[in-house]
Design an enzyme around this catalytic site. Structure first.
Site, PDB file in Angstrom:
ATOM      1  CB  SER A 285      -0.891   0.030   1.237  1.00 24.46           C
ATOM      2  OG  SER A 285      -1.584   1.267   1.344  1.00 24.46           O
TER       3      SER A 285
ATOM      4  CE1 TYR B 121      -4.063  -2.038   5.326  1.00 24.81           C
ATOM      5  CE2 TYR B 121      -3.222   0.091   4.589  1.00 24.81           C
ATOM      6  CZ  TYR B 121      -3.776  -1.145   4.306  1.00 24.81           C
ATOM      7  OH  TYR B 121      -4.034  -1.488   2.991  1.00 24.81           O
TER       8      TYR B 121
END
Length: 262
Positions: free
Chosen positions: A153, A167
């Protein structure tokens, strides 16, 4: 030759988190490009089975097979690998796509939230790849290498914790794991790359879409002024899984509409 570059003809693929979102889109891409079989796994058997049935109907020759399971535990990973080995003598592509997030302030972030995210986003891709190495090595050659694709990501690149503290940290870790495995597995003719998406329409981002003000601010900020669609992940996945990406390993491909340019 040009027509064969992105072909997935006769390939056997595995995608975690394949029942919806980016995983489902990549499964569809592989089948439409001629994959022989695409195994998808997810926690919910009904959702996994429904997706497999839907995607199998898109191809005259390829088949989507549901092998549901909870990839967050070592026991489940081992059971999945064992079940797959009973069905296949080799696999050509592994996509480590399953992931999760947890949002909380620095002061209130719980240990359980940290562990859940790091386990599924980092530990699972490593140990699943480890368990499936015999199948990945089985038919891999210099001319026809196997491919591991990790889904990272841009949250693992940006210096911002807007998507959650653990995350972004987990995605930075998967990017580095990608580089390490690429180096370690090159002699086995296994290429390891990662795709780092920006904003895509998915269940994980649905809350942002519902916040009209935040959504419009993000659209204005992204140079291409939109979020990603299924086709935007399907193309990069095909590149990395096919002969088109045969000379690529250890790469982190950002697919973000230019967000990192801002």
């Amino acid at each position: 030759m040009q027509n064969n570059l992105f072909s997935m003809h006769d390939k056997v693929c595995v995608i975690t988190g394949g029942s919806r979102g980016l995983g489902k889109a990549m499964a569809r891409a592989f089948l439409e490009a001629g994959a022989k079989r695409v195994y998808i796994t997810a926690r919910k058997p009904e959702e996994c089975d429904a997706t497999a049935k839907e995607l199998s109907g898109l191809s005259d020759s390829g088949e989507c097979v549901a092998l549901p399971g909870d990839m967050s535990s070592g026991e489940e990973i081992a059971a999945f690998a064992k079940a797959l080995a009973k069905r296949e003598e080799h696999i050509d592509v592994l996509v480590n796509n399953a992931g999760t997030g947890w949002t909380a302030s620095v002061e209130e972030f719980p240990e359980i939230g940290w562990d859940k995210v790091m386990d599924l986003n980092v530990k699972t891709p490593f140990f699943l790849t480890q368990q499936l190495l015999p199948l990945l090595k089985a038919k891999a050659t210099a001319e026809n290498s196997a491919s591991v694709i990790n889904i990272g990501s841009i949250a693992g690149i940006l210096g911002s914790a807007g998507s959650g503290i653990s995350y972004g940290t987990s995605k930075a870790a998967i990017h580095q794991l990608t580089r390490n495995l690429a180096s370690l597995l090159a002699d086995d003719h296994i290429r390891v790359n990662a795709i780092a998406p920006g904003r895509f329409h998915s269940k994980m981002t649905s809350l942002v879409e519902q916040d009209k003000e935040q959504y419009e601010q993000e659209i204005a900020m992204i140079p291409l002024h939109r979020w990603g669609h299924d086709a935007d992940i399907m193309g990069p996945a095909l590149l990395l899984a096919s002969k088109a990406g045969a000379f690529m390993t250890g790469e982190i491909i950002t697919v973000d509409g230019g967000y990192l340019l801002v």
